[in-house]
Design an enzyme around this catalytic site. Structure first.
Site, PDB file in Angstrom:
ATOM      1  N   ASP A  37       0.873  -1.182   0.000  1.00  0.00           N
ATOM      2  CA  ASP A  37       0.000   0.000   0.000  1.00  0.00           C
ATOM      3  C   ASP A  37       0.907   1.228   0.000  1.00  0.00           C
ATOM      4  O   ASP A  37       2.025   1.176   0.527  1.00  0.00           O
ATOM      5  CB  ASP A  37      -0.874   0.011   1.266  1.00  0.00           C
ATOM      6  CG  ASP A  37      -2.166   0.796   1.081  1.00  0.00           C
ATOM      7  OD1 ASP A  37      -3.244   0.179   1.212  1.00  0.00           O
ATOM      8  OD2 ASP A  37      -2.095   2.013   0.815  1.00  0.00           O
ATOM      9  N   ASN A  41      -4.604   6.907   0.791  1.00  0.00           N
ATOM     10  CA  ASN A  41      -5.943   7.125   1.369  1.00  0.00           C
ATOM     11  C   ASN A  41      -6.197   6.113   2.490  1.00  0.00           C
ATOM     12  O   ASN A  41      -7.304   5.628   2.666  1.00  0.00           O
ATOM     13  CB  ASN A  41      -6.995   6.990   0.262  1.00  0.00           C
ATOM     14  CG  ASN A  41      -8.348   7.500   0.701  1.00  0.00           C
ATOM     15  OD1 ASN A  41      -8.440   8.380   1.564  1.00  0.00           O
ATOM     16  ND2 ASN A  41      -9.402   6.931   0.152  1.00  0.00           N
ATOM     17  N   SER A 130     -16.237  -2.595 -10.191  1.00  0.00           N
ATOM     18  CA  SER A 130     -17.305  -1.841  -9.518  1.00  0.00           C
ATOM     19  C   SER A 130     -18.597  -1.882 -10.320  1.00  0.00           C
ATOM     20  O   SER A 130     -18.576  -1.882 -11.566  1.00  0.00           O
ATOM     21  CB  SER A 130     -16.865  -0.385  -9.378  1.00  0.00           C
ATOM     22  OG  SER A 130     -17.942   0.402  -8.949  1.00  0.00           O
ATOM     23  N   TYR A 154     -13.743   7.763 -13.137  1.00  0.00           N
ATOM     24  CA  TYR A 154     -13.508   6.633 -12.227  1.00  0.00           C
ATOM     25  C   TYR A 154     -14.055   5.334 -12.820  1.00  0.00           C
ATOM     26  O   TYR A 154     -13.344   4.334 -12.933  1.00  0.00           O
ATOM     27  CB  TYR A 154     -14.152   6.888 -10.853  1.00  0.00           C
ATOM     28  CG  TYR A 154     -14.293   5.621 -10.052  1.00  0.00           C
ATOM     29  CD1 TYR A 154     -13.169   5.017  -9.495  1.00  0.00           C
ATOM     30  CD2 TYR A 154     -15.533   4.993  -9.906  1.00  0.00           C
ATOM     31  CE1 TYR A 154     -13.287   3.818  -8.798  1.00  0.00           C
ATOM     32  CE2 TYR A 154     -15.653   3.806  -9.215  1.00  0.00           C
ATOM     33  CZ  TYR A 154     -14.535   3.223  -8.664  1.00  0.00           C
ATOM     34  OH  TYR A 154     -14.638   2.033  -7.995  1.00  0.00           O
ATOM     35  N   LYS A 158     -12.240   1.618 -14.376  1.00  0.00           N
ATOM     36  CA  LYS A 158     -12.545   0.229 -14.002  1.00  0.00           C
ATOM     37  C   LYS A 158     -12.948  -0.575 -15.235  1.00  0.00           C
ATOM     38  O   LYS A 158     -12.554  -1.727 -15.399  1.00  0.00           O
ATOM     39  CB  LYS A 158     -13.662   0.204 -12.951  1.00  0.00           C
ATOM     40  CG  LYS A 158     -13.236   0.752 -11.595  1.00  0.00           C
ATOM     41  CD  LYS A 158     -12.190  -0.148 -10.936  1.00  0.00           C
ATOM     42  CE  LYS A 158     -11.686   0.386  -9.625  1.00  0.00           C
ATOM     43  NZ  LYS A 158     -10.604  -0.440  -9.053  1.00  0.00           N
ATOM     44  N   ASN A 204     -19.189   9.137   0.584  1.00  0.00           N
ATOM     45  CA  ASN A 204     -20.183   8.063   0.614  1.00  0.00           C
ATOM     46  C   ASN A 204     -21.123   8.217   1.800  1.00  0.00           C
ATOM     47  O   ASN A 204     -20.755   8.760   2.841  1.00  0.00           O
ATOM     48  CB  ASN A 204     -19.484   6.695   0.656  1.00  0.00           C
ATOM     49  CG  ASN A 204     -18.682   6.452  -0.595  1.00  0.00           C
ATOM     50  OD1 ASN A 204     -17.460   6.371  -0.540  1.00  0.00           O
ATOM     51  ND2 ASN A 204     -19.336   6.363  -1.726  1.00  0.00           N
ATOM     52  N   ARG A 236     -29.765   1.608  -3.113  1.00  0.00           N
ATOM     53  CA  ARG A 236     -28.504   0.915  -3.415  1.00  0.00           C
ATOM     54  C   ARG A 236     -28.511  -0.462  -2.770  1.00  0.00           C
ATOM     55  O   ARG A 236     -29.252  -0.714  -1.814  1.00  0.00           O
ATOM     56  CB  ARG A 236     -27.295   1.701  -2.863  1.00  0.00           C
ATOM     57  CG  ARG A 236     -27.091   3.059  -3.507  1.00  0.00           C
ATOM     58  CD  ARG A 236     -26.633   2.941  -4.954  1.00  0.00           C
ATOM     59  NE  ARG A 236     -26.380   4.245  -5.558  1.00  0.00           N
ATOM     60  CZ  ARG A 236     -27.308   4.999  -6.148  1.00  0.00           C
ATOM     61  NH1 ARG A 236     -28.557   4.570  -6.215  1.00  0.00           N
ATOM     62  NH2 ARG A 236     -26.992   6.156  -6.677  1.00  0.00           N
ATOM     63  N   GLY A 299     -25.069  13.104 -11.514  1.00  0.00           N
ATOM     64  CA  GLY A 299     -24.484  11.812 -11.857  1.00  0.00           C
ATOM     65  C   GLY A 299     -25.097  10.641 -11.111  1.00  0.00           C
ATOM     66  O   GLY A 299     -24.864   9.486 -11.471  1.00  0.00           O
TER      67      GLY A 299
HETATM   68  N1  UDP Z   1     -26.141   9.998  -0.599  1.00  0.00           N
HETATM   69  C1  UDP Z   1     -26.784  10.966   0.159  1.00  0.00           C
HETATM   70  N2  UDP Z   1     -26.032  11.796   0.932  1.00  0.00           N
HETATM   71  C2  UDP Z   1     -24.656  11.705   1.009  1.00  0.00           C
HETATM   72  C3  UDP Z   1     -24.004  10.712   0.240  1.00  0.00           C
HETATM   73  C4  UDP Z   1     -24.775   9.887  -0.568  1.00  0.00           C
HETATM   74  O1  UDP Z   1     -28.016  11.069   0.122  1.00  0.00           O
HETATM   75  O2  UDP Z   1     -24.025  12.500   1.738  1.00  0.00           O
HETATM   76  C5  UDP Z   1     -26.930   9.049  -1.395  1.00  0.00           C
HETATM   77  C6  UDP Z   1     -26.582   9.015  -2.876  1.00  0.00           C
HETATM   78  O3  UDP Z   1     -27.333   9.974  -3.586  1.00  0.00           O
HETATM   79  C7  UDP Z   1     -26.976   7.581  -3.249  1.00  0.00           C
HETATM   80  C8  UDP Z   1     -26.667   6.787  -1.982  1.00  0.00           C
HETATM   81  O4  UDP Z   1     -26.659   7.752  -0.911  1.00  0.00           O
HETATM   82  O5  UDP Z   1     -28.355   7.470  -3.508  1.00  0.00           O
HETATM   83  C9  UDP Z   1     -25.325   6.070  -1.996  1.00  0.00           C
HETATM   84  O6  UDP Z   1     -24.304   7.010  -2.323  1.00  0.00           O
HETATM   85  P1  UDP Z   1     -22.776   6.668  -2.108  1.00  0.00           P
HETATM   86  O7  UDP Z   1     -21.981   7.889  -2.472  1.00  0.00           O
HETATM   87  O8  UDP Z   1     -22.561   6.107  -0.744  1.00  0.00           O
HETATM   88  O9  UDP Z   1     -22.492   5.481  -3.126  1.00  0.00           O
HETATM   89  P2  UDP Z   1     -22.658   5.392  -4.734  1.00  0.00           P
HETATM   90  O10 UDP Z   1     -23.840   4.503  -4.948  1.00  0.00           O
HETATM   91  O11 UDP Z   1     -22.829   6.769  -5.265  1.00  0.00           O
HETATM   92  O12 UDP Z   1     -21.390   4.753  -5.166  1.00  0.00           O
END
Ligand code: UDP
Length: 347
Positions: A37, A41, A130, A154, A158, A204, A236, A299
């Site tokens: 590593d 991060n 991913s 990103y 992948k 996240n 999700r 996005g």
């Molecule tokens: N999300 C949210 N608030 C945050 C971060 C994420 O409401 O501060 C929502 C985001 O719009 C998605 C879900 O949580 O619907 C998961 O987002 P995350 O960024 O964790 O993972 P992703 O699926 O984007 O890789």
């Protein structure tokens, strides 16, 4: 879990969230693990935690996978049988801001790794891919043959890596490569010693909620409640990081089943909305956590849920934990490590 596996596995990104949990799983199963590593991060403190949680032979070298000489030295020093390649940059927004960094850290690093592996006659690889490469899908659950439509640098890195690996396998039948497309890994090791500790403001949802729970953030900003989902918030497929780690071990165990490149989803097949996740975390920490609805994040898509049938059929893998357990474990890690790994008061 049986502890009769033999072999030496190189794990890149060993100090990361998924990497560290996978090292624990592999060590517990009997594998010798050589971790590398660059701590871009992650924290060096993770290594002592891995050694606390798992017994077994765990070696570590600090290096950047793009440093081919340093990597080659690892292959000379240990009899590597297979590689699990996690080391990468992973923030979607950041990838838009610094695309060259992402193509270098993700694509270039993978090219170098595969080249060094070939030079040392090691042709077994589990690659960290991913579900982001599916992009905005027309329907869920998502099977592996859904066309890739990556929507940002990103996810394009992948997707490019997967294509490179498929081409390498097509040219040389000696390769055995599995790309695992993960859905949303959350949770933490039940010991409370290992968990997710992003640098800076979490991108996240789960680490953000955990930091609200521990008082480091005021409230969760919910990105949109007007999606075509049951409660309007994004859905999700959250997967416990310990289950995900087990999926890597099973992918390694099954690499010999079939030559060439194969792609397998790792998810639970169950969707959870942002508000449901927040409620589950509130139940886990015993406090209703505040939130505010804000506009959609550019996005983002409405729903991403895995069809996990292939993982069950090909690897004998199914996720064990539900969202309630994921939240309990994530809360335990955050409670014991309120400022993350670098908190002096941490366990
Ligand atoms: N999300 C949210 N608030 C945050 C971060 C994420 O409401 O501060 C929502 C985001 O719009 C998605 C879900 O949580 O619907 C998961 O987002 P995350 O960024 O964790 O993972 P992703 O699926 O984007 O890789």
């Amino acid at each position: 879990m049986s502890t009769d596996r033999t072999g030496t596995i190189l794990v890149t990104g060993a100090a990361g969230f998924i990497g560290s949990h996978t090292c624990v799983d592999l060590l517990s199963a009997g594998y010798r693990v050589v971790g590398v590593d660059n701590f871009l991060n992650s924290s060096p403190r993770v290594l002592e935690r891995v050694r606390k949680v798992a017994t077994g032979e765990f070696e570590f070298v600090r290096l950047d996978v793009r440093d081919r000489d340093a990597l080659a030295e690892v292959f000379r020093r240990w009899p590597i049988d297979a590689v699990v390649h996690f080391a990468a940059r992973k923030a979607v927004g950041e990838s838009v801001e610094m695309p060259l960094e992402y193509y270098d850290a993700n694509v270039n690093a993978t090219l170098g790794l595969v080249g060094v592996m070939a030079e040392h006659d090691v042709r077994r690889l589990v690659f960290s891919s991913s579900c982001a490469i599916y992009g905005a899908v027309d329907r869920v659950p998502i099977t592996e043959d859904t066309p890739a439509r990556p929507t940002n640098p990103y996810s394009r890195t992948k997707w490019m890596c997967e294509q490179i690996l498929a081409d390498v396998c097509a040219q040389d039948q000696g390769w055995h490569i599995t790309s695992l497309r993960y859905f949303n890994p959350i949770g933490a090791h039940p010991s409370g010693l290992l968990g997710e500790d992003p640098h800076g403001v979490p991108n996240n949802v789960m680490p953000f909620i955990a930091q609200v729970a521990v008082g480091r953030r005021d409230e969760l900003a919910v990105f949109g409640d007007d999606y075509p989902t049951p409660d309007g918030t994004g859905v999700r497929d959250y997967i416990h990081v310990v289950d995900l780690a087990e999926g890597h071990r099973l992918a390694l165990d099954h690499l010999g089943d079939q030559a060439g490149h194969r792609v397998i989803n790792l998810g639970t097949g169950r969707g959870t909305s942002v508000l449901e996740l927040l409620a589950a975390f509130s139940a886990a920490c015993g406090r209703v956590l505040p939130h505010r609805v804000v506009p959609r994040r550019p996005g983002d898509v409405a729903a991403l849920v895995a069809d996990a049938t292939l993982a069950r059929e090909a690897l004998g893998w199914t996720a064990r934990s539900g969202v309630a357990q994921m939240c309990r474990d994530a809360w335990e890690f955050q409670r014991l490590n309120p400022a993350g790994y670098d908190d002096e008061k941490g366990v």
